[in-house]
Design a protein around this motif. Structure first.
Motif, PDB file in Angstrom:
ATOM      1  N   LEU A  91       0.814  -1.220   0.000  1.00  0.00           N
ATOM      2  CA  LEU A  91       0.000   0.000   0.000  1.00  0.00           C
ATOM      3  C   LEU A  91       0.847   1.271   0.000  1.00  0.00           C
ATOM      4  O   LEU A  91       0.325   2.358  -0.271  1.00  0.00           O
ATOM      5  CB  LEU A  91      -0.931   0.000   1.221  1.00  0.00           C
ATOM      6  CG  LEU A  91      -1.957  -1.141   1.258  1.00  0.00           C
ATOM      7  CD1 LEU A  91      -2.835  -1.026   2.493  1.00  0.00           C
ATOM      8  CD2 LEU A  91      -2.823  -1.141   0.003  1.00  0.00           C
ATOM      9  N   LYS A  92       2.142   1.146   0.297  1.00  0.00           N
ATOM     10  CA  LYS A  92       3.004   2.323   0.256  1.00  0.00           C
ATOM     11  C   LYS A  92       3.150   2.847  -1.173  1.00  0.00           C
ATOM     12  O   LYS A  92       3.439   4.020  -1.382  1.00  0.00           O
ATOM     13  CB  LYS A  92       4.380   1.976   0.827  1.00  0.00           C
ATOM     14  CG  LYS A  92       4.370   1.699   2.324  1.00  0.00           C
ATOM     15  CD  LYS A  92       5.774   1.413   2.833  1.00  0.00           C
ATOM     16  CE  LYS A  92       5.775   1.146   4.334  1.00  0.00           C
ATOM     17  NZ  LYS A  92       7.138   0.854   4.840  1.00  0.00           N
ATOM     18  N   GLY A  99      -7.254   3.648  -7.274  1.00  0.00           N
ATOM     19  CA  GLY A  99      -8.547   3.243  -6.725  1.00  0.00           C
ATOM     20  C   GLY A  99      -8.629   3.534  -5.234  1.00  0.00           C
ATOM     21  O   GLY A  99      -7.672   4.037  -4.621  1.00  0.00           O
ATOM     22  N   PRO A 100      -9.779   3.223  -4.612  1.00  0.00           N
ATOM     23  CA  PRO A 100      -9.970   3.483  -3.179  1.00  0.00           C
ATOM     24  C   PRO A 100      -8.988   2.691  -2.319  1.00  0.00           C
ATOM     25  O   PRO A 100      -8.853   1.477  -2.480  1.00  0.00           O
ATOM     26  CB  PRO A 100     -11.413   3.038  -2.924  1.00  0.00           C
ATOM     27  CG  PRO A 100     -12.067   3.013  -4.274  1.00  0.00           C
ATOM     28  CD  PRO A 100     -10.977   2.666  -5.238  1.00  0.00           C
ATOM     29  N   LEU A 101      -8.333   3.376  -1.392  1.00  0.00           N
ATOM     30  CA  LEU A 101      -7.363   2.721  -0.524  1.00  0.00           C
ATOM     31  C   LEU A 101      -8.029   1.735   0.430  1.00  0.00           C
ATOM     32  O   LEU A 101      -7.482   0.672   0.734  1.00  0.00           O
ATOM     33  CB  LEU A 101      -6.586   3.780   0.266  1.00  0.00           C
ATOM     34  CG  LEU A 101      -5.499   3.256   1.222  1.00  0.00           C
ATOM     35  CD1 LEU A 101      -4.440   2.504   0.443  1.00  0.00           C
ATOM     36  CD2 LEU A 101      -4.882   4.414   2.002  1.00  0.00           C
ATOM     37  N   GLU A 105      -7.052  -2.146   1.404  1.00  0.00           N
ATOM     38  CA  GLU A 105      -6.771  -2.552   2.780  1.00  0.00           C
ATOM     39  C   GLU A 105      -7.626  -3.752   3.167  1.00  0.00           C
ATOM     40  O   GLU A 105      -7.150  -4.690   3.815  1.00  0.00           O
ATOM     41  CB  GLU A 105      -7.034  -1.385   3.736  1.00  0.00           C
ATOM     42  CG  GLU A 105      -6.019  -0.256   3.615  1.00  0.00           C
ATOM     43  CD  GLU A 105      -6.371   0.922   4.492  1.00  0.00           C
ATOM     44  OE1 GLU A 105      -7.554   1.020   4.918  1.00  0.00           O
ATOM     45  OE2 GLU A 105      -5.485   1.750   4.766  1.00  0.00           O
ATOM     46  N   PHE A 106      -8.898  -3.715   2.753  1.00  0.00           N
ATOM     47  CA  PHE A 106      -9.792  -4.844   3.027  1.00  0.00           C
ATOM     48  C   PHE A 106      -9.329  -6.086   2.276  1.00  0.00           C
ATOM     49  O   PHE A 106      -9.323  -7.200   2.818  1.00  0.00           O
ATOM     50  CB  PHE A 106     -11.221  -4.480   2.614  1.00  0.00           C
ATOM     51  CG  PHE A 106     -12.198  -5.616   2.796  1.00  0.00           C
ATOM     52  CD1 PHE A 106     -12.670  -5.955   4.048  1.00  0.00           C
ATOM     53  CD2 PHE A 106     -12.639  -6.355   1.700  1.00  0.00           C
ATOM     54  CE1 PHE A 106     -13.564  -7.007   4.219  1.00  0.00           C
ATOM     55  CE2 PHE A 106     -13.527  -7.405   1.850  1.00  0.00           C
ATOM     56  CZ  PHE A 106     -13.993  -7.731   3.123  1.00  0.00           C
ATOM     57  N   GLY A 107      -8.907  -5.908   1.011  1.00  0.00           N
ATOM     58  CA  GLY A 107      -8.415  -7.027   0.221  1.00  0.00           C
ATOM     59  C   GLY A 107      -7.178  -7.657   0.837  1.00  0.00           C
ATOM     60  O   GLY A 107      -7.037  -8.885   0.852  1.00  0.00           O
ATOM     61  N   ASN A 108      -6.275  -6.830   1.354  1.00  0.00           N
ATOM     62  CA  ASN A 108      -5.080  -7.350   2.015  1.00  0.00           C
ATOM     63  C   ASN A 108      -5.432  -8.165   3.253  1.00  0.00           C
ATOM     64  O   ASN A 108      -4.859  -9.228   3.506  1.00  0.00           O
ATOM     65  CB  ASN A 108      -4.149  -6.204   2.408  1.00  0.00           C
ATOM     66  CG  ASN A 108      -3.262  -5.750   1.259  1.00  0.00           C
ATOM     67  OD1 ASN A 108      -3.296  -6.337   0.180  1.00  0.00           O
ATOM     68  ND2 ASN A 108      -2.491  -4.710   1.475  1.00  0.00           N
ATOM     69  N   LYS A 109      -6.395  -7.670   4.030  1.00  0.00           N
ATOM     70  CA  LYS A 109      -6.815  -8.404   5.227  1.00  0.00           C
ATOM     71  C   LYS A 109      -7.421  -9.754   4.855  1.00  0.00           C
ATOM     72  O   LYS A 109      -7.159 -10.771   5.506  1.00  0.00           O
ATOM     73  CB  LYS A 109      -7.829  -7.575   6.014  1.00  0.00           C
ATOM     74  CG  LYS A 109      -7.240  -6.336   6.671  1.00  0.00           C
ATOM     75  CD  LYS A 109      -8.313  -5.528   7.391  1.00  0.00           C
ATOM     76  CE  LYS A 109      -7.717  -4.271   8.017  1.00  0.00           C
ATOM     77  NZ  LYS A 109      -8.762  -3.450   8.695  1.00  0.00           N
ATOM     78  N   MET A 110      -8.220  -9.770   3.792  1.00  0.00           N
ATOM     79  CA  MET A 110      -8.838 -11.022   3.345  1.00  0.00           C
ATOM     80  C   MET A 110      -7.776 -12.005   2.836  1.00  0.00           C
ATOM     81  O   MET A 110      -7.887 -13.221   3.048  1.00  0.00           O
ATOM     82  CB  MET A 110      -9.866 -10.746   2.256  1.00  0.00           C
ATOM     83  CG  MET A 110     -11.126 -10.038   2.764  1.00  0.00           C
ATOM     84  SD  MET A 110     -11.956 -10.985   4.063  1.00  0.00           S
ATOM     85  CE  MET A 110     -12.396 -12.459   3.167  1.00  0.00           C
ATOM     86  N   ALA A 111      -6.765 -11.481   2.157  1.00  0.00           N
ATOM     87  CA  ALA A 111      -5.696 -12.345   1.650  1.00  0.00           C
ATOM     88  C   ALA A 111      -4.933 -12.993   2.803  1.00  0.00           C
ATOM     89  O   ALA A 111      -4.613 -14.185   2.769  1.00  0.00           O
ATOM     90  CB  ALA A 111      -4.743 -11.543   0.764  1.00  0.00           C
ATOM     91  N   VAL A 112      -4.658 -12.197   3.842  1.00  0.00           N
ATOM     92  CA  VAL A 112      -3.943 -12.732   5.004  1.00  0.00           C
ATOM     93  C   VAL A 112      -4.788 -13.787   5.714  1.00  0.00           C
ATOM     94  O   VAL A 112      -4.312 -14.889   6.025  1.00  0.00           O
ATOM     95  CB  VAL A 112      -3.572 -11.592   5.981  1.00  0.00           C
ATOM     96  CG1 VAL A 112      -3.027 -12.171   7.279  1.00  0.00           C
ATOM     97  CG2 VAL A 112      -2.550 -10.661   5.351  1.00  0.00           C
TER      98      VAL A 112
END
Length: 322
Positions: A91-92, A99-101, A105-112
């Motif tokens: 995200l840096k 697109g919307p940050l 952030e939600f996509g990263n959490k779901m991936a983890v």
């Protein structure tokens, strides 16, 4: 599911449910579970062990023990878990135009969470195999994956970290991120059938050299399939580039990088592609790919002749076809 050569690949039934997870490795046209398939084929090629007293031939289904089938599923789950984790976005480097940050952030959490869920299920199934050596092998493979992916991420973030990497180092690091899981899963399949150390070693070598050959084949695709003048993206840590940099030296390589930079400080990959093709980096990578293919073929000869062994030989030979 589809049938392989000489082995029926049917859904496995360990205590944890795997049906829904198969969508990660099946694209409605092709079965992408190659690691699990190789573990199954190798298990069938090796057959039952004569030294085993607690494993009975009648427990086998299509020449494969249930524990080996479960191991094949576990191998695929671990591989898929790390694929999901690799989908995390830095995200840096994210800008407003991307697109919307909050969505990312939600996509990263779901991936983890999704990757951790798959990995937890794999570890649960691994414990249920009730073999401490197999647990040790696969656990070490997970550690190798973490180490290998960390190196890849560091190398892509800081190009300078890749400068000192020669071909031998590239092979070692590539094995961690792309070969350790398959190699150690093949060895673990032999352990589950109580095969001796020599059979386990040959299975390990087959998985190792097949993985390295496959990665070399993948790295070579942009260089053997594209034509000069075509815009083709490739990794600066790909095998042909590593060979090229080692052949010409770092000073000349940096000169070529500077010559390939555009006014916007971006790399013109068309120029870099022409530069790599002008030397022996591509042919050297092809030779190394053939070497690993031949080593995999040598390793599989330790097992009796069968349709399963022929399939494994065909897979090993296929990595040299571009």
């Amino acid at each position: 599911m589809r049938q392989g050569v000489g082995v029926e690949i049917t859904p496995l039934a360990p205590s944890f449910k795997l049906t829904k997870k198969r969508g990660f490795v099946y694209d409605s046209k092709n079965n992408l579970q190659m690691r699990g398939l190789i573990v199954l084929l190798l298990s069938k090629a090796a057959g039952p062990s004569h030294a085993s007293s607690d494993l009975l031939p009648q427990d086998m289904i299509s020449g494969i023990y249930p524990s080996q089938r479960n191991l094949a599923e576990i191998t695929e789950l671990i591989h898929t878990a790390f694929l999901v984790h690799r989908g995390i976005v830095n995200l840096k480097e994210w800008t407003d135009s991307d697109g919307p940050l909050k969505d990312m952030e939600f996509g990263n959490k779901m991936a983890v969470l999704s990757g951790d869920f798959l990995l937890a299920n794999a570890c649960t199934g691994l414990a249920e195999l009730n073999d401490t050596k197999v647990v040790e092998l696969i656990s070490s493979a997970i550690g190798d994956l973490v180490q290998g992916i960390y190196y890849e991420s560091s190398c892509s973030a800081e190009e300078s970290l890749c400068e000192g990497v020669d071909v031998a180092s590239w092979e070692d690091q590539t094995f961690l991120s792309h070969g350790a899981l398959l190699a150690k899963s093949c060895q673990a399949a032999m352990q589950l059938a109580k095969h001796d150390r020599d059979a386990q070693r040959q299975a390990y070598l087959y998985g190792k050299h097949l993985s390295l050959g496959h990665k070399l084949n993948s790295d070579l695709q942009p260089f053997v399939k594209s034509r000069l003048g075509e815009m083709t993206l490739f990794s600066l840590s790909a095998a042909p580039v590593v060979f090229h940099r080692q052949i010409i030296g770092n000073e000349r390589w940096h000169q070529q990088l500077e010559e390939a930079r555009t006014l916007r400080n971006q790399l013109d990959y068309t120029k870099l592609l022409a530069a790599v093709k002008s030397e022996k980096g591509v042919s050297s990578a092809v030779d190394l790919c053939r070497y690993h293919s031949n080593r995999a073929l040598e390793a599989i000869q330790a097992f009796p002749s069968s349709e399963a062994r022929s399939a494994l030989e065909n897979i090993a030979s296929a990595v040299t076809k571009f």
